[in-house]
Design an enzyme around this catalytic site. Structure first.
Site, mmCIF file in Angstrom:
data_model
loop_
_atom_site.group_PDB
_atom_site.id
_atom_site.type_symbol
_atom_site.label_atom_id
_atom_site.label_comp_id
_atom_site.label_asym_id
_atom_site.label_seq_id
_atom_site.Cartn_x
_atom_site.Cartn_y
_atom_site.Cartn_z
ATOM 1 N N ARG A 121 85.351 94.779 27.108
ATOM 2 C CA ARG A 121 85.148 96.231 27.352
ATOM 3 C C ARG A 121 86.196 96.823 28.293
ATOM 4 O O ARG A 121 85.969 97.834 28.952
ATOM 5 C CB ARG A 121 83.747 96.520 27.885
ATOM 6 N N LYS A 143 97.683 106.390 25.865
ATOM 7 C CA LYS A 143 97.349 106.299 24.440
ATOM 8 C C LYS A 143 97.634 104.871 23.969
ATOM 9 O O LYS A 143 98.747 104.369 24.145
ATOM 10 C CB LYS A 143 98.187 107.283 23.619
ATOM 11 N N GLU A 185 113.704 112.443 22.802
ATOM 12 C CA GLU A 185 112.487 112.746 23.579
ATOM 13 C C GLU A 185 112.849 113.266 24.981
ATOM 14 O O GLU A 185 112.139 114.088 25.549
ATOM 15 C CB GLU A 185 111.584 111.509 23.679
ATOM 16 N N LYS A 241 106.397 114.030 31.407
ATOM 17 C CA LYS A 241 105.238 113.375 30.771
ATOM 18 C C LYS A 241 104.124 113.157 31.800
ATOM 19 O O LYS A 241 102.949 113.375 31.523
ATOM 20 C CB LYS A 241 105.673 112.051 30.134
ATOM 21 N N GLU A 251 94.323 115.372 25.638
ATOM 22 C CA GLU A 251 94.949 116.258 24.654
ATOM 23 C C GLU A 251 94.010 117.369 24.191
ATOM 24 O O GLU A 251 93.817 117.588 23.006
ATOM 25 C CB GLU A 251 95.469 115.444 23.453
ATOM 26 N N ARG A 255 98.654 118.868 26.595
ATOM 27 C CA ARG A 255 99.303 117.652 26.078
ATOM 28 C C ARG A 255 99.852 117.848 24.669
ATOM 29 O O ARG A 255 100.784 117.150 24.260
ATOM 30 C CB ARG A 255 98.317 116.470 26.118
ATOM 31 N N ASN A 259 104.128 117.391 21.486
ATOM 32 C CA ASN A 259 104.349 117.197 20.048
ATOM 33 C C ASN A 259 105.410 118.133 19.484
ATOM 34 O O ASN A 259 105.583 118.212 18.264
ATOM 35 C CB ASN A 259 103.032 117.389 19.292
ATOM 36 N N HIS A 262 107.478 117.280 16.419
ATOM 37 C CA HIS A 262 106.812 116.160 15.759
ATOM 38 C C HIS A 262 106.107 116.551 14.450
ATOM 39 O O HIS A 262 105.805 115.679 13.651
ATOM 40 C CB HIS A 262 105.805 115.497 16.704
ATOM 41 N N HIS A 266 107.323 114.064 12.020
ATOM 42 C CA HIS A 266 106.499 113.017 11.397
ATOM 43 C C HIS A 266 106.606 113.060 9.883
ATOM 44 O O HIS A 266 106.643 112.017 9.227
ATOM 45 C CB HIS A 266 105.030 113.184 11.797
ATOM 46 N N HIS A 278 112.010 107.084 14.728
ATOM 47 C CA HIS A 278 111.132 108.156 15.201
ATOM 48 C C HIS A 278 111.913 109.259 15.928
ATOM 49 O O HIS A 278 111.779 110.447 15.612
ATOM 50 C CB HIS A 278 110.046 107.569 16.115
HETATM 51 N N1 GLY Z 1 103.157 110.851 22.618
HETATM 52 C C1 GLY Z 1 102.462 112.027 22.959
HETATM 53 C C2 GLY Z 1 101.391 111.800 23.953
HETATM 54 O O1 GLY Z 1 101.356 110.801 24.632
HETATM 55 O O2 GLY Z 1 100.541 112.635 24.080
#
Ligand code: GLY
Length: 371
Positions: A121, A143, A185, A241, A251, A255, A259, A262, A266, A278
Protein backbone atom coordinates in the site's frame (compact mmCIF):
# COMPACT_ATOMS: atom_id res chain seq x y z
CA UNK A 1 22.86 25.09 -3.79
CA UNK A 2 19.41 26.61 -4.51
CA UNK A 3 17.37 23.51 -3.75
CA UNK A 4 13.75 23.59 -4.81
CA UNK A 5 10.88 22.25 -2.70
CA UNK A 6 7.57 20.79 -3.82
CA UNK A 7 4.88 21.46 -1.24
CA UNK A 8 1.48 19.85 -1.76
CA UNK A 9 -1.37 18.89 0.54
CA UNK A 10 0.08 15.37 0.77
CA UNK A 11 3.83 15.94 0.75
CA UNK A 12 6.78 18.27 0.86
CA UNK A 13 10.05 17.20 -0.70
CA UNK A 14 13.33 18.60 -2.02
CA UNK A 15 14.21 18.68 -5.69
CA UNK A 16 17.96 18.86 -6.20
CA UNK A 17 19.30 19.75 -9.66
CA UNK A 18 23.06 19.71 -9.54
CA UNK A 19 26.19 18.28 -11.16
CA UNK A 20 27.37 15.30 -9.10
CA UNK A 21 24.11 15.12 -7.10
CA UNK A 22 24.06 11.28 -7.00
CA UNK A 23 27.06 11.26 -4.67
CA UNK A 24 24.97 13.02 -2.04
CA UNK A 25 22.25 10.32 -1.97
CA UNK A 26 23.41 8.62 1.28
CA UNK A 27 23.36 11.95 3.12
CA UNK A 28 19.90 12.79 1.76
CA UNK A 29 18.50 9.37 2.72
CA UNK A 30 19.88 9.80 6.21
CA UNK A 31 18.39 13.29 6.52
CA UNK A 32 15.00 11.94 5.39
CA UNK A 33 15.17 9.06 7.88
CA UNK A 34 15.13 6.49 5.06
CA UNK A 35 17.29 3.85 6.72
CA UNK A 36 15.60 0.66 5.48
CA UNK A 37 16.60 -1.61 2.59
CA UNK A 38 16.95 0.13 -0.78
CA UNK A 39 15.32 -1.36 -3.90
CA UNK A 40 17.17 0.21 -6.82
CA UNK A 41 15.35 -0.04 -10.16
CA UNK A 42 17.14 0.98 -13.36
CA UNK A 43 17.36 0.01 -17.02
CA UNK A 44 20.20 -1.23 -19.19
CA UNK A 45 20.99 2.28 -20.42
CA UNK A 46 22.19 3.37 -17.00
CA UNK A 47 23.03 0.15 -15.14
CA UNK A 48 26.79 -0.14 -15.71
CA UNK A 49 27.52 3.57 -15.81
CA UNK A 50 25.43 4.83 -12.89
CA UNK A 51 23.51 2.09 -11.01
CA UNK A 52 26.49 -0.15 -10.20
CA UNK A 53 28.67 2.67 -8.78
CA UNK A 54 25.67 4.16 -6.96
CA UNK A 55 24.86 0.81 -5.30
CA UNK A 56 28.52 0.44 -4.27
CA UNK A 57 28.51 3.97 -2.85
CA UNK A 58 25.33 3.24 -0.84
CA UNK A 59 26.74 -0.07 0.47
CA UNK A 60 29.93 1.69 1.50
CA UNK A 61 27.72 4.06 3.48
CA UNK A 62 26.13 1.08 5.27
CA UNK A 63 22.94 0.44 3.26
CA UNK A 64 21.58 -2.86 1.98
CA UNK A 65 20.82 -2.45 -1.72
CA UNK A 66 19.04 -4.79 -4.15
CA UNK A 67 19.14 -3.91 -7.85
CA UNK A 68 16.69 -4.77 -10.64
CA UNK A 69 17.18 -3.94 -14.32
CA UNK A 70 14.07 -3.55 -16.49
CA UNK A 71 14.30 -3.74 -20.29
CA UNK A 72 14.63 -0.23 -21.77
CA UNK A 73 11.69 1.36 -23.58
CA UNK A 74 8.04 2.21 -23.03
CA UNK A 75 6.98 -1.43 -23.53
CA UNK A 76 8.29 -2.10 -19.99
CA UNK A 77 5.38 -0.11 -18.58
CA UNK A 78 3.10 -3.15 -18.58
CA UNK A 79 1.24 -5.19 -15.92
CA UNK A 80 3.52 -8.24 -16.31
CA UNK A 81 6.67 -6.17 -15.69
CA UNK A 82 5.00 -4.46 -12.74
CA UNK A 83 4.08 -7.89 -11.36
CA UNK A 84 7.69 -9.03 -11.70
CA UNK A 85 8.86 -6.04 -9.69
CA UNK A 86 6.25 -6.81 -7.01
CA UNK A 87 7.41 -10.46 -6.90
CA UNK A 88 11.06 -9.40 -6.65
CA UNK A 89 10.32 -7.13 -3.71
CA UNK A 90 7.93 -9.48 -1.88
CA UNK A 91 10.23 -12.49 -2.33
CA UNK A 92 13.11 -10.33 -1.09
CA UNK A 93 11.19 -9.41 2.09
CA UNK A 94 10.40 -5.75 1.49
CA UNK A 95 9.16 -3.84 4.53
CA UNK A 96 7.17 -0.60 4.81
CA UNK A 97 10.19 1.41 5.99
CA UNK A 98 12.19 0.49 2.86
CA UNK A 99 12.55 2.75 -0.16
CA UNK A 100 12.45 2.28 -3.92
CA UNK A 101 15.13 4.17 -5.87
CA UNK A 102 14.16 4.95 -9.49
CA UNK A 103 17.25 5.63 -11.61
CA UNK A 104 16.75 6.35 -15.31
CA UNK A 105 14.40 8.12 -17.68
CA UNK A 106 10.65 8.55 -17.61
CA UNK A 107 9.86 4.88 -18.18
CA UNK A 108 11.83 3.75 -15.13
CA UNK A 109 10.45 6.63 -13.07
CA UNK A 110 6.81 5.87 -13.94
CA UNK A 111 7.14 2.11 -13.51
CA UNK A 112 9.27 2.11 -10.35
CA UNK A 113 7.13 4.91 -8.92
CA UNK A 114 3.97 2.87 -9.48
CA UNK A 115 5.61 -0.24 -8.03
CA UNK A 116 6.45 1.84 -4.93
CA UNK A 117 2.92 3.26 -4.81
CA UNK A 118 1.31 -0.17 -4.88
CA UNK A 119 3.63 -2.46 -2.89
CA UNK A 120 2.49 -2.84 0.75
CA UNK A 121 0.00 0.00 0.00
CA UNK A 122 2.88 2.36 -0.66
CA UNK A 123 6.54 2.72 0.26
CA UNK A 124 8.88 5.69 -0.18
CA UNK A 125 10.31 6.41 -3.62
CA UNK A 126 13.27 8.55 -4.61
CA UNK A 127 13.29 9.73 -8.22
CA UNK A 128 16.72 10.06 -9.85
CA UNK A 129 16.13 11.15 -13.45
CA UNK A 130 19.00 10.70 -15.91
CA UNK A 131 17.40 12.26 -19.01
CA UNK A 132 16.66 15.93 -19.58
CA UNK A 133 13.02 15.10 -20.35
CA UNK A 134 12.49 13.30 -17.05
CA UNK A 135 14.44 15.92 -15.06
CA UNK A 136 12.23 18.79 -16.16
CA UNK A 137 8.97 16.88 -16.22
CA UNK A 138 8.23 13.27 -15.24
CA UNK A 139 10.37 12.94 -12.11
CA UNK A 140 8.64 15.84 -10.33
CA UNK A 141 4.99 15.82 -9.34
CA UNK A 142 4.18 12.24 -8.39
CA UNK A 143 2.53 10.91 -11.54
CA UNK A 144 3.31 7.18 -11.73
CA UNK A 145 1.83 4.43 -13.85
CA UNK A 146 1.88 1.89 -16.63
CA UNK A 147 0.20 1.57 -20.02
CA UNK A 148 -3.00 -0.31 -20.89
CA UNK A 149 -3.56 -1.91 -24.31
CA UNK A 150 -6.19 0.79 -24.92
CA UNK A 151 -3.91 3.72 -24.11
CA UNK A 152 -0.74 5.06 -22.51
CA UNK A 153 -0.50 5.83 -18.79
CA UNK A 154 -4.11 4.82 -18.14
CA UNK A 155 -3.30 2.76 -15.02
CA UNK A 156 -1.54 4.69 -12.31
CA UNK A 157 -1.50 6.70 -9.12
CA UNK A 158 -0.28 9.97 -7.74
CA UNK A 159 2.58 8.99 -5.43
CA UNK A 160 4.84 11.89 -4.54
CA UNK A 161 8.55 11.02 -4.17
CA UNK A 162 10.37 11.76 -0.91
CA UNK A 163 13.22 13.31 -2.92
CA UNK A 164 14.13 14.11 -6.51
CA UNK A 165 17.86 14.01 -7.22
CA UNK A 166 18.72 15.18 -10.74
CA UNK A 167 22.43 14.81 -11.43
CA UNK A 168 23.14 16.89 -14.53
CA UNK A 169 26.43 15.04 -15.04
CA UNK A 170 24.35 12.10 -16.30
CA UNK A 171 23.35 14.18 -19.33
CA UNK A 172 26.86 13.76 -20.73
CA UNK A 173 26.08 10.16 -21.71
CA UNK A 174 22.67 10.95 -23.21
CA UNK A 175 22.47 10.53 -27.01
CA UNK A 176 22.23 13.99 -28.68
CA UNK A 177 18.73 13.31 -30.01
CA UNK A 178 17.48 12.42 -26.52
CA UNK A 179 19.10 15.57 -25.13
CA UNK A 180 17.49 17.73 -27.83
CA UNK A 181 13.99 16.41 -27.17
CA UNK A 182 14.36 17.48 -23.54
CA UNK A 183 14.90 21.10 -24.54
CA UNK A 184 11.36 21.15 -25.96
CA UNK A 185 9.99 20.79 -22.41
CA UNK A 186 12.46 23.39 -21.08
CA UNK A 187 11.28 25.88 -23.72
CA UNK A 188 7.65 24.91 -22.99
CA UNK A 189 8.14 25.84 -19.34
CA UNK A 190 9.41 29.25 -20.43
CA UNK A 191 6.38 29.82 -22.66
CA UNK A 192 3.78 28.77 -20.10
CA UNK A 193 5.13 30.48 -17.00
CA UNK A 194 8.61 32.00 -17.08
CA UNK A 195 9.34 34.74 -19.61
CA UNK A 196 12.74 35.25 -17.95
CA UNK A 197 13.71 31.63 -18.65
CA UNK A 198 12.57 32.05 -22.26
CA UNK A 199 14.70 35.20 -22.54
CA UNK A 200 17.77 33.45 -21.11
CA UNK A 201 17.34 30.57 -23.55
CA UNK A 202 17.20 33.16 -26.35
CA UNK A 203 20.32 34.92 -25.06
CA UNK A 204 22.28 31.68 -25.04
CA UNK A 205 21.09 30.82 -28.55
CA UNK A 206 22.06 34.33 -29.69
CA UNK A 207 25.50 34.00 -28.10
CA UNK A 208 26.03 30.78 -30.03
CA UNK A 209 24.85 32.22 -33.34
CA UNK A 210 21.40 30.51 -33.34
CA UNK A 211 23.07 27.38 -34.66
CA UNK A 212 20.74 24.39 -34.47
CA UNK A 213 23.56 22.06 -33.48
CA UNK A 214 24.27 24.00 -30.33
CA UNK A 215 23.50 24.12 -27.50
CA UNK A 216 20.61 21.63 -27.90
CA UNK A 217 22.47 18.45 -28.70
CA UNK A 218 25.56 19.22 -26.71
CA UNK A 219 26.52 18.36 -23.15
CA UNK A 220 30.24 18.72 -23.04
CA UNK A 221 31.65 18.20 -19.54
CA UNK A 222 34.92 19.69 -20.79
CA UNK A 223 33.10 23.01 -21.32
CA UNK A 224 32.49 23.81 -17.66
CA UNK A 225 31.18 27.31 -18.34
CA UNK A 226 28.53 26.06 -20.78
CA UNK A 227 27.40 23.15 -18.60
CA UNK A 228 27.01 25.56 -15.67
CA UNK A 229 24.81 27.85 -17.76
CA UNK A 230 22.76 24.91 -19.07
CA UNK A 231 22.38 23.45 -15.56
CA UNK A 232 21.03 26.79 -14.34
CA UNK A 233 18.52 26.87 -17.21
CA UNK A 234 17.42 23.32 -16.38
CA UNK A 235 17.02 24.19 -12.69
CA UNK A 236 14.89 27.17 -13.68
CA UNK A 237 12.72 24.96 -15.90
CA UNK A 238 12.34 22.44 -13.08
CA UNK A 239 11.28 25.33 -10.83
CA UNK A 240 8.30 25.89 -13.14
CA UNK A 241 7.20 22.28 -12.69
CA UNK A 242 7.77 22.53 -8.93
CA UNK A 243 5.60 25.67 -8.75
CA UNK A 244 2.79 24.21 -10.85
CA UNK A 245 2.47 20.90 -8.98
CA UNK A 246 2.71 22.72 -5.66
CA UNK A 247 -0.36 24.74 -6.68
CA UNK A 248 -2.30 21.84 -8.22
CA UNK A 249 -1.13 18.36 -7.26
CA UNK A 250 -4.06 16.48 -8.83
CA UNK A 251 -4.46 18.38 -12.11
CA UNK A 252 -7.71 20.11 -11.24
CA UNK A 253 -6.61 23.44 -12.73
CA UNK A 254 -3.15 24.95 -13.11
CA UNK A 255 -1.39 21.63 -13.82
CA UNK A 256 -3.18 21.32 -17.15
CA UNK A 257 -0.96 24.17 -18.41
CA UNK A 258 1.96 21.71 -18.47
CA UNK A 259 0.15 20.10 -21.39
CA UNK A 260 0.86 23.00 -23.74
CA UNK A 261 1.91 21.50 -27.08
CA UNK A 262 0.78 18.05 -25.97
CA UNK A 263 -2.69 17.88 -27.57
CA UNK A 264 -1.32 18.05 -31.10
CA UNK A 265 1.97 16.57 -29.84
CA UNK A 266 0.45 13.33 -28.54
CA UNK A 267 -1.54 12.91 -31.76
CA UNK A 268 1.58 13.42 -33.88
CA UNK A 269 3.59 11.06 -31.66
CA UNK A 270 0.99 8.32 -32.18
CA UNK A 271 0.59 8.97 -35.91
CA UNK A 272 4.38 8.70 -36.32
CA UNK A 273 4.08 5.30 -34.57
CA UNK A 274 6.51 6.68 -32.03
CA UNK A 275 9.10 7.35 -34.75
CA UNK A 276 9.11 10.88 -33.31
CA UNK A 277 10.39 11.12 -29.76
CA UNK A 278 8.02 12.65 -27.21
CA UNK A 279 9.86 15.98 -27.02
CA UNK A 280 10.14 16.17 -30.80
CA UNK A 281 6.37 15.72 -31.08
CA UNK A 282 5.81 18.33 -28.36
CA UNK A 283 7.92 20.86 -30.32
CA UNK A 284 5.71 20.30 -33.37
CA UNK A 285 2.64 20.55 -31.14
CA UNK A 286 3.84 23.81 -29.54
CA UNK A 287 4.23 25.43 -32.94
CA UNK A 288 0.79 24.25 -34.09
CA UNK A 289 -0.87 25.34 -30.83
CA UNK A 290 0.83 28.76 -30.87
CA UNK A 291 -0.55 29.22 -34.39
CA UNK A 292 -4.00 28.22 -33.15
CA UNK A 293 -3.64 30.93 -30.46
CA UNK A 294 -2.58 33.45 -33.12
CA UNK A 295 -5.60 32.61 -35.29
CA UNK A 296 -7.84 32.91 -32.22
CA UNK A 297 -6.44 36.44 -31.83
CA UNK A 298 -5.07 35.79 -28.34
CA UNK A 299 -1.37 36.06 -29.19
CA UNK A 300 0.57 37.80 -31.91
CA UNK A 301 2.85 36.54 -34.64
CA UNK A 302 5.90 37.72 -32.70
CA UNK A 303 5.37 34.97 -30.08
CA UNK A 304 4.93 32.35 -32.79
CA UNK A 305 8.13 33.50 -34.51
CA UNK A 306 10.22 33.73 -31.32
CA UNK A 307 9.12 30.30 -30.17
CA UNK A 308 9.82 28.79 -33.62
CA UNK A 309 13.30 30.36 -33.70
CA UNK A 310 14.10 29.11 -30.20
CA UNK A 311 12.91 25.55 -30.85
CA UNK A 312 14.98 25.54 -34.02
CA UNK A 313 18.05 26.87 -32.22
CA UNK A 314 17.85 23.97 -29.76
CA UNK A 315 17.75 21.51 -32.66
CA UNK A 316 14.00 20.86 -32.84
CA UNK A 317 11.83 20.58 -35.96
CA UNK A 318 8.52 22.45 -35.86
CA UNK A 319 6.87 21.44 -39.15
CA UNK A 320 3.74 19.37 -38.75
CA UNK A 321 4.15 16.19 -40.80
CA UNK A 322 1.49 15.80 -43.50
CA UNK A 323 -0.90 13.66 -41.46
CA UNK A 324 -4.60 13.51 -42.18
CA UNK A 325 -6.28 16.32 -40.20
CA UNK A 326 -9.22 14.06 -39.33
CA UNK A 327 -6.79 11.59 -37.77
CA UNK A 328 -5.11 14.35 -35.72
CA UNK A 329 -8.48 15.67 -34.52
CA UNK A 330 -9.77 12.16 -33.71
CA UNK A 331 -6.71 11.51 -31.54
CA UNK A 332 -6.98 14.98 -29.95
CA UNK A 333 -10.56 14.11 -28.95
CA UNK A 334 -9.21 11.10 -27.01
CA UNK A 335 -6.85 13.38 -25.08
CA UNK A 336 -7.14 13.09 -21.27
CA UNK A 337 -7.94 16.83 -21.14
CA UNK A 338 -11.20 16.43 -23.10
CA UNK A 339 -14.14 17.43 -20.93
CA UNK A 340 -17.82 17.25 -21.96
CA UNK A 341 -16.58 16.21 -25.41
CA UNK A 342 -14.66 19.48 -25.80
CA UNK A 343 -10.89 19.69 -26.24
CA UNK A 344 -9.37 22.00 -23.65
CA UNK A 345 -6.51 23.75 -25.44
CA UNK A 346 -3.64 25.35 -23.54
CA UNK A 347 -2.87 28.43 -25.63
CA UNK A 348 -0.17 31.08 -25.10
CA UNK A 349 -1.25 34.70 -24.76
CA UNK A 350 2.28 36.09 -24.38
CA UNK A 351 5.64 34.58 -23.52
CA UNK A 352 5.20 33.34 -19.93
CA UNK A 353 1.38 33.19 -19.89
CA UNK A 354 -1.29 30.81 -21.19
CA UNK A 355 -5.07 30.47 -21.27
CA UNK A 356 -7.12 27.27 -21.28
CA UNK A 357 -9.79 27.45 -24.00
CA UNK A 358 -12.49 24.98 -24.99
CA UNK A 359 -14.06 27.21 -27.66
CA UNK A 360 -11.64 26.79 -30.56
CA UNK A 361 -13.83 26.38 -33.68
CA UNK A 362 -13.24 23.17 -35.62
CA UNK A 363 -13.02 25.12 -38.87
CA UNK A 364 -10.11 27.18 -37.42
CA UNK A 365 -8.35 24.01 -36.26
CA UNK A 366 -8.64 22.47 -39.70
CA UNK A 367 -7.32 25.64 -41.33
CA UNK A 368 -4.27 25.79 -39.04
CA UNK A 369 -3.49 22.08 -39.12
CA UNK A 370 -3.80 21.94 -42.91
CA UNK A 371 -1.62 24.99 -43.56
N1 GLY B 1 3.68 15.71 -17.33
C1 GLY B 1 2.68 16.60 -16.91
C2 GLY B 1 2.41 16.53 -15.46
O1 GLY B 1 3.19 16.01 -14.69
O2 GLY B 1 1.38 16.99 -15.04
Amino acid sequence: MNNLTVTTSSASYPVVVQAGALASLPAHLDALGLRGVLWLICDGAVEARYAVPLAAHLRAAGSTVHTYRVPPGDASKNPAQLGELHTWMIAGGIERRDAVLALGGGVVGDLAGFAAATILRGVAVVQMPTTLLSMVDAAVGGKTGINHPLGKNLIGAFHQPRLVLADTDTLASLPPRALREGWAEVIKHGVIRDAGLFGELEQLAEARGWSESAPGGLWDPADAALTTVLSDLIRRAVAVKVAVVSIDEFERGERITLNYGHTVGHAVEQLSRYGLLHGEAVAVGMHAEARIAQHMGICDGDLVGRQAALLHAYGLEITLPAYDVDAILALAMRDKKVQAKKIRWVLPTSVGAVQVRDDVPEELLRRVLQA
